[in-house]
Design an enzyme around this catalytic site. Structure first.
Site, mmCIF file in Angstrom:
data_model
loop_
_atom_site.group_PDB
_atom_site.id
_atom_site.type_symbol
_atom_site.label_atom_id
_atom_site.label_comp_id
_atom_site.label_asym_id
_atom_site.label_seq_id
_atom_site.Cartn_x
_atom_site.Cartn_y
_atom_site.Cartn_z
ATOM 1 C CG ASN A 228 -8.452 -5.211 -12.639
ATOM 2 O OD1 ASN A 228 -7.483 -5.834 -13.017
ATOM 3 N ND2 ASN A 228 -9.059 -5.456 -11.470
ATOM 4 C CG ASP A 297 -10.770 -0.500 -4.985
ATOM 5 O OD1 ASP A 297 -10.111 -1.258 -4.245
ATOM 6 O OD2 ASP A 297 -10.256 0.374 -5.706
ATOM 7 N N PRO A 326 -14.158 -6.383 0.543
ATOM 8 C CG PRO A 326 -13.862 -8.651 0.950
ATOM 9 C CD PRO A 326 -14.730 -7.682 0.197
ATOM 10 C CE LYS A 358 -3.324 2.986 -2.629
ATOM 11 N NZ LYS A 358 -3.313 2.691 -4.037
HETATM 12 O O1 C5P Z 1 -5.828 0.275 -2.226
HETATM 13 P P1 C5P Z 1 -5.175 -0.338 -3.406
HETATM 14 O O2 C5P Z 1 -6.098 -1.214 -4.212
HETATM 15 O O3 C5P Z 1 -4.417 0.576 -4.298
HETATM 16 O O4 C5P Z 1 -4.037 -1.264 -2.724
HETATM 17 C C1 C5P Z 1 -3.276 -2.124 -3.474
HETATM 18 C C2 C5P Z 1 -2.815 -3.272 -2.618
HETATM 19 O O5 C5P Z 1 -3.880 -3.758 -1.794
HETATM 20 C C3 C5P Z 1 -2.393 -4.455 -3.445
HETATM 21 O O6 C5P Z 1 -1.394 -5.145 -2.723
HETATM 22 C C4 C5P Z 1 -3.684 -5.260 -3.566
HETATM 23 O O7 C5P Z 1 -3.421 -6.627 -3.843
HETATM 24 C C5 C5P Z 1 -4.292 -5.054 -2.194
HETATM 25 N N1 C5P Z 1 -5.751 -5.051 -2.141
HETATM 26 C C6 C5P Z 1 -6.428 -6.081 -1.484
HETATM 27 N N2 C5P Z 1 -7.791 -6.049 -1.384
HETATM 28 C C7 C5P Z 1 -8.500 -5.022 -1.908
HETATM 29 C C8 C5P Z 1 -7.843 -3.976 -2.575
HETATM 30 C C9 C5P Z 1 -6.478 -4.028 -2.688
HETATM 31 O O8 C5P Z 1 -5.766 -7.022 -1.011
HETATM 32 N N3 C5P Z 1 -9.813 -5.021 -1.809
#
Ligand code: C5P
Length: 428
Positions: A228, A297, A326, A358
């Site tokens: 990304n 993700d 994870p 979140k």
């Molecule tokens: O769910 P989302 O990706 O939007 O959440 C963002 C937050 O979760 C950020 O702090 C990101 O570093 C963390 N995150 C994580 N592991 C993942 C996905 C997101 O630690 N697999």
């Protein structure tokens, strides 16, 4: 006219610079609100502003003579312009025209207001207002970025219908919102550049901070991957500032082009699974975890050992099976006796709703919402703006450099969680 919340700006000395845009007609209301919140306000108008709003009205609501010229002998004798520059703890320019912003970016001082801006060490807060095309012009955008880089706070512009009949970003932020934003701006913050930080701030001394930053890279085959646009800049700025505030900092970083910040230990990783392994290896010595990484993700279910070739069977396309990665921060937050956890949420719409969801779902102590639909901030930009949310509160951090944003976020963590941080890391 509503007044601001009494006492919110008590003791503040606000120098309100008004420049020549139609939104200047809202400034008597702005002055009333600032004074209603307890601030002492001195108004300085540019020549253009005087075409839109009368000095008589501004004097009546501010309770002070309005200043407009460097060459006004009586006004200079009462309070010279250098004295005025020292008097202010905040210089607020609202509305700020494209011309005024250009002069500030160049350091030009051809009237009283721009001279004051050069002579002051007060916080500079700029609320732009102009035609949408003038706002979007690359010259204006680069001037605004330069001001943010130097530590100025930018409020708006807001989007909507414009006096010129067009629609888009360019409206001055409403007086009530300007007033509210000023309450979260540190008046002592001098505009001296991106590293105008207080060297004496040791509020993270003895605290072990673990930060994830940058993108992850999920392999497809030996030469291809899914990733990304994360640059890593905000995570690296947090690592730099946390180290400046006395913390012992470990940065688990996905692939970026950034140098290791001074005094910071960096662990380089590629995939989300590598990142989780590195984070878990540090967890028992971590007091504060900040997840800034843009973790993919999903990853490819079966990574090919050899480069995937175009053959007769793949000519019309291939399908990649993806499995869920994870959630690193949720894993950290669920660890018994684990650190204080701060996450980031990059959102394009319904930001507050998604970020709060979140915060709760992942069990975080705090989350910083980034509106990535705003072209001026986010990914590769040097500027950012956040809304910080925690269980029973939220706070806006207006557009600033990523270094200044990092400092504000860390100060908020110290303010809210200091007792828990000190218990985890007792001072010897
Ligand atoms: O769910 P989302 O990706 O939007 O959440 C963002 C937050 O979760 C950020 O702090 C990101 O570093 C963390 N995150 C994580 N592991 C993942 C996905 C997101 O630690 N697999």
């Amino acid at each position: 006219m509503d007044q601001g919340t009494p006492g919110e700006l008590a003791g503040r000395h606000i120098l309100l610079g008004i420049t020549g845009g139609i939104a200047a007609y809202k400034t008597p209301d702005l002055v009333r609100k600032l004074r209603g919140a307890g601030a002492d306000v001195c108004v300085v108008t540019s020549a253009g502003a005087q075409q839109f709003v009368s000095s008589t009205a501004l004097q009546a609501v501010s309770g002070r003579a309005v200043r407009h010229s460097l060459w006004d002998e009586a006004a200079e004798a009462a309070m010279g312009h250098i004295e005025l520059a020292r008097w202010a703890d905040t210089v607020l320019i609202a509305p700020a025209t494209a011309n005024c912003i250009a002069k500030l970016a160049r350091g030009q001082a051809d009237d009283l207001l721009t001279t004051l801006c050069l002579a002051t060490t007060a916080a500079l807060v700029v609320a732009p207002a102009m035609n949408v095309r003038m706002w979007q012009h690359p010259a204006t955008q680069s001037n605004v970025a330069l001001l943010a880089e130097r530590g100025a706070h930018l409020l708006g512009p807001a989007e909507g219908e414009q006096a010129c009949g067009e629609y888009g970003p360019g409206r001055m932020v409403e007086p009530a919102d300007i007033c509210k934003a000023l309450t979260s701006i540190d008046p002592g913050q001098a505009v001296l550049g991106p590293h105008a930080t207080d060297p004496a701030d040791n509020s993270l001394a003895g605290v072990n901070v673990l930060i994830t930053a940058g993108p992850t890279r999920e392999p497809i085959d030996p030469v291809r991957y899914i990733s990304n646009r994360s640059s890593g800049k905000q995570g690296y700025a947090l690592a730099t500032e946390a180290a400046r505030m006395g913390a012992t900092v470990t940065l688990v970083s996905g692939p970026t082009a950034l140098p290791v910040p001074p005094g910071v230990k960096r662990i380089d990783v590629l995939s989300a699974q590598d990142m989780l392994t590195a984070v878990e290896s540090q967890l028992d010595q971590t007091d504060l975890f900040i997840g800034v990484a843009a973790v993919a993700d999903y990853r490819v279910a079966a990574v090919a050992n050899e480069k995937i070739k175009k053959t007769a069977s793949t000519r019309d396309g291939i399908t990649l099976d993806l499995v869920t990665n994870p959630d690193i921060i949720a894993t950290v937050a669920a660890t018994a006796g684990g650190p204080i956890t701060v996450g980031f949420a990059a959102e394009t719409h319904k930001g507050l709703e998604h970020a709060r969801g979140k915060l709760e779902r992942k069990g975080l102590d705090m989350i910083a919402l980034n509106d990535v639909s705003d072209q001026r901030i986010g990914f590769s930009s040097d500027a950012n703006a956040l809304t910080i949310l925690w269980s029973d509160g939220e706070q806006q951090v207006p557009m600033q450099t990523k270094a200044a944003i990092a400092r504000s976020l860390l100060s908020k963590v110290v303010e809210l969680f200091n007792p828990r941080l000190s218990v985890r890391s007792p001072t010897p």
